[in-house]
Design an enzyme around this catalytic site. Structure first.
Site: not given
Ligand SMILES: [Fe+2]
Length: 255
Positions: A125, A130, A171, A190
């Protein structure tokens, strides 16, 4: 005192080294499987800036990334690092790191029997989701500014509101490109399920509006019913300046 304690006094207790030699064949194979599962959808539906970042950082397809190698490429581009941390961090430590352009990055990797979902972020993740966006100069500046603004706040209610901006951009952010909605938020990048929910129009997509984002609570335990699409990353960079001006005058919402 070590430099980290001086530079990042709140985050220092959470900073660790990535013991790269501890990853075994199974973990490298799980990473490769995760990337193999996500890439076809992302090549079609991810923001171009995400795909460019992935390529420019030479993120590996077949093995767990070495954070020192990733950071050395990333730092040359935007001054950011992927800094290994021990796990969940209190908010002040998290903001302190973002303000210093160090992204708190977990080092553990999910197991093969939970490829689709982990309750806590793992290195897949954090790095796959990111880090590629941190190679984009405007996004990189936006995220550092977010950390700087939040690092000097203590009011929990204000931080919760501003946290909605993080949630609906970093996010779960969407962007309109070439007449299509593309994903750039790490939770969409993700997760096959979250991304598919957007693509099958399982959630409404509205144009990013700072006030609407600030009024939209975060729900972590269900698929999203509403997400927000920006037109360019300049928009969220400018939103941080608007937020800062509102904080300085003591009124977060524009009413
Ligand atoms: Fe995150």
């Amino acid at each position: 005192m070590t430099p980290a304690v001086l530079e990042l006094p709140k985050a220092a207790p959470f900073l660790i080294e990535q013991d790269y030699s501890a990853y075994g064949t199974e973990q490298h194979s799980v990473w490769a499987e995760l990337v193999r599962r996500r890439m076809p959808q992302l090549e079609r539906h991810a923001a171009q800036e995400y795909l460019d970042g992935f390529e420019s950082l030479c993120l590996p397809y077949d093995r767990v990334p070495n954070l020192t190698a990733v950071s050395s490429k990333l730092h040359r581009r935007t001054g950011w690092n992927a800094a290994p941390v021990s796990g969940f961090m209190p908010a002040p430590a998290f903001f302190e790191m973002l303000a210093a352009r160090r992204f708190p990055t977990t080092t553990w990797l999910r197991s093969r029997d939970s490829l689709e979902y982990t309750p806590e972020p793992d290195i897949f993740h954090d790095v796959f989701g990111h880090v590629p966006m941190h190679a984009h100069p405007v996004f990189a500046d936006f995220l550092a500014r977010y950390g700087q603004v939040c690092a000097r706040l203590e009011d929990e209610a204000i931080l919760e509101r501003i946290g909605r901006v993080f949630w609906y951009t970093v996010e779960f952010g969407l962007i309109r490109q070439n007449g299509e909605v593309k994903v750039y938020g790490s939770g969409l990048i993700s997760s096959n399920g979250e991304c598919a929910n957007v693509l099958r129009r399982g959630c409404a997509v509205r144009s990013f509006d700072l006030d609407e984002v600030l009024r939209t609570p975060v729900k972590v335990d269900e698929m999203h019913h509403l997400l927000f699409a920006i037109d360019s990353f300049d928009q969220i960079y400018e939103a941080m300046h608007t937020l800062e001006a509102r904080i300085n005058r003591g009124s977060l919402l524009d009413d």
